[in-house]
Design a protein around this motif. Structure first.
Motif, mmCIF file in Angstrom:
data_model
loop_
_atom_site.group_PDB
_atom_site.id
_atom_site.type_symbol
_atom_site.label_atom_id
_atom_site.label_comp_id
_atom_site.label_asym_id
_atom_site.label_seq_id
_atom_site.Cartn_x
_atom_site.Cartn_y
_atom_site.Cartn_z
ATOM 1 N N LEU A 132 9.944 5.843 6.604
ATOM 2 C CA LEU A 132 9.582 6.773 7.661
ATOM 3 C C LEU A 132 10.425 8.043 7.574
ATOM 4 C CD1 LEU A 132 9.274 4.344 10.714
ATOM 5 C CD2 LEU A 132 7.450 5.185 9.215
ATOM 6 N N TYR A 133 9.765 9.179 7.773
ATOM 7 C CA TYR A 133 10.490 10.444 7.871
ATOM 8 C C TYR A 133 11.048 10.520 9.297
ATOM 9 C CZ TYR A 133 11.124 14.582 4.948
ATOM 10 O OH TYR A 133 11.635 15.538 4.090
ATOM 11 N N ASP A 134 12.077 9.740 9.547
ATOM 12 C CA ASP A 134 12.582 9.580 10.910
ATOM 13 C C ASP A 134 13.703 10.579 11.208
ATOM 14 O OD1 ASP A 134 14.710 8.575 9.454
ATOM 15 O OD2 ASP A 134 14.405 6.488 10.089
ATOM 16 N N HIS A 135 14.255 10.471 12.389
ATOM 17 C CA HIS A 135 15.300 11.380 12.840
ATOM 18 C C HIS A 135 16.470 11.394 11.865
ATOM 19 C CE1 HIS A 135 18.872 12.508 15.269
ATOM 20 N NE2 HIS A 135 18.042 13.263 15.957
ATOM 21 N N GLN A 136 16.880 10.222 11.395
ATOM 22 C CA GLN A 136 18.028 10.135 10.500
ATOM 23 C C GLN A 136 17.767 10.850 9.180
ATOM 24 O OE1 GLN A 136 21.137 8.545 11.270
ATOM 25 N NE2 GLN A 136 21.667 9.832 9.529
ATOM 26 N N SER A 174 14.042 18.661 14.271
ATOM 27 C CA SER A 174 13.648 17.263 14.054
ATOM 28 C C SER A 174 12.713 16.784 15.153
ATOM 29 C CB SER A 174 14.872 16.356 13.934
ATOM 30 O OG SER A 174 15.599 16.308 15.144
ATOM 31 N N THR A 175 12.956 17.210 16.383
ATOM 32 C CA THR A 175 12.074 16.824 17.492
ATOM 33 C C THR A 175 10.662 17.333 17.258
ATOM 34 O OG1 THR A 175 13.916 16.795 19.058
ATOM 35 C CG2 THR A 175 11.704 17.017 19.977
ATOM 36 N N LEU A 178 8.917 15.213 14.613
ATOM 37 C CA LEU A 178 8.536 13.870 15.049
ATOM 38 C C LEU A 178 7.410 13.869 16.077
ATOM 39 C CD1 LEU A 178 12.131 12.379 15.230
ATOM 40 C CD2 LEU A 178 10.379 11.884 13.511
ATOM 41 N N GLN A 182 1.780 11.543 12.227
ATOM 42 C CA GLN A 182 2.507 11.059 11.056
ATOM 43 C C GLN A 182 1.505 10.532 10.023
ATOM 44 O OE1 GLN A 182 6.316 11.234 11.264
ATOM 45 N NE2 GLN A 182 5.336 12.693 12.661
ATOM 46 N N LYS A 212 6.096 8.341 5.150
ATOM 47 C CA LYS A 212 5.167 8.578 6.250
ATOM 48 C C LYS A 212 5.844 9.561 7.185
ATOM 49 C CE LYS A 212 2.240 6.230 9.650
ATOM 50 N NZ LYS A 212 1.797 4.919 10.174
ATOM 51 N N GLY A 213 5.210 10.740 7.371
ATOM 52 C CA GLY A 213 5.898 11.772 8.129
ATOM 53 C C GLY A 213 4.976 12.856 8.653
#
Length: 330
Positions: A132-136, A174-175, A178, A182, A212-213
């Motif tokens: 996942l293209y997540d916050h981190q 980043s917000t 997200l 996605q 996935k992003g």
């Protein structure tokens, strides 16, 4: 390297059954992978050498299958030896998008093909199970700008208040990423990874880091390319065409064009922070100086777009007033 070349030739000859394989080296990319061209029964193939202690071939095989299953033109993996890091692939030729884009007569056609392929990729390529293209991950990438470009390359230190403002900008970026739908993200969909091919153009390369992003990520990689720049009005025209195509597929419910273009702009800023840091890292860590010349173009996107968004003023001022001027003296 000579030992790996011997292992590779041994695999091709004694396992695959290719008599006296003649390997022709192809220019290295920005990773630890090497590529060779090999002719088998009059047909050109590509051989990948990915040292297993540095690279994992499994994602490449997985993503190649996903892309091909959705009707896209990615190389077919014909043979593999995962333990040693060798792959035998079909050859998509040697006509990269980038040099062809200097021919204005080809530009609209090439981008038209690339945008249609991107719509197909997002609408039909299976994304479940991908990282996942997540916050981190988004923040790890933006920190490359801080660590490698500001710190290592420019020796530029920020005061605590400046660091706090920059951190706030990163959080806003980043917000926004997200919040987007996605989808399957190639993650490096640009003119150095797209090949001009006679059928099902473009041929697509370098997809092994897919995630996935955000829906705008690959679009901004393509249209705000680190290696070639276009006027903003033209870029926005292409972005609007893409928006229309995916809107018709029902992928952007309740998202108007203005919001989409804002996402596109902010996603580009995130990507260009990452890319400028990677270019500095390639030089300092890996001894690859060729990417340094691309840093000013990459940062100029941040200046061009950032000027429109007061929320990102701290980042805009840092890049325009300190980073770009200081680059000229390095």
């Amino acid at each position: 390297m000579s030992q790996r070349l011997n292992l590779l030739q041994d695999w091709l000859q004694n396992v695959i059954g290719i008599h006296a394989p003649q390997l022709v080296a192809i220019t290295n990319d920005a990773s630890f992978r090497r590529y060779f061209r090999l002719t088998i029964n009059g047909v050109s193939h590509i051989v990948m050498d990915a040292p297993p202690d540095k690279e994992d071939c499994s994602p490449f095989i997985d993503i190649a299958q996903r892309l091909r299953a959705s009707g896209l033109n990615a190389p077919q993996v014909l043979e593999s030896h995962l333990e040693q890091g060798f792959l035998l692939l079909t050859d998509l030729g040697s006509q990269l998008y980038l040099p062809a884009l200097t021919n204005e007569a080809m530009v609209e056609s090439l981008y038209g093909d690339a945008l249609k392929a991107l719509v197909l990729m997002q609408a039909h390529t299976y994304s479940d199970g991908l990282p996942l293209y997540d916050h981190q991950l988004l923040h790890n990438e933006m920190n490359l700008f801080t660590d490698w470009l500001l710190g290592k390359h420019l020796k530029l230190s920020l005061e605590a208040a400046q660091r706090a403002r920059l951190k706030n900008c990163f959080e806003l970026l980043s917000t926004a990423a997200l919040l987007q739908p996605q989808v399957f993200v190639h993650r490096d969909y640009h003119s150095r990874n797209l090949m001009i091919v006679p059928k099902k153009n473009p041929g697509i390369l370098d997809f092994q880091d897919a995630v996935k992003g955000p829906v705008t990520y690959d679009l901004v990689s393509l249209l705000r390319d680190c290696y070639i720049a276009w006027p903003r009005e033209r870029v926005n025209g292409w972005a609007k065409d893409f928006y229309t195509q995916i809107q018709e597929l029902g992928m952007l419910k309740d998202i108007d064009e203005t919001e989409f273009l804002r996402w596109f702009d902010w996603m580009g800023i995130q990507r260009h922070l990452k890319a400028s840091g990677i270019f500095a890292r390639l030089y300092h860590r890996d001894g690859k100086s060729g990417y340094l010349k691309d840093i000013p173009r990459t940062l100029n996107y941040i200046v061009e777009v950032g000027a429109d968004y007061p929320e990102l003023a701290a980042l805009y001022q840092l890049v325009s007033e300190r980073v770009l001027p200081q680059l000229e003296g390095v």
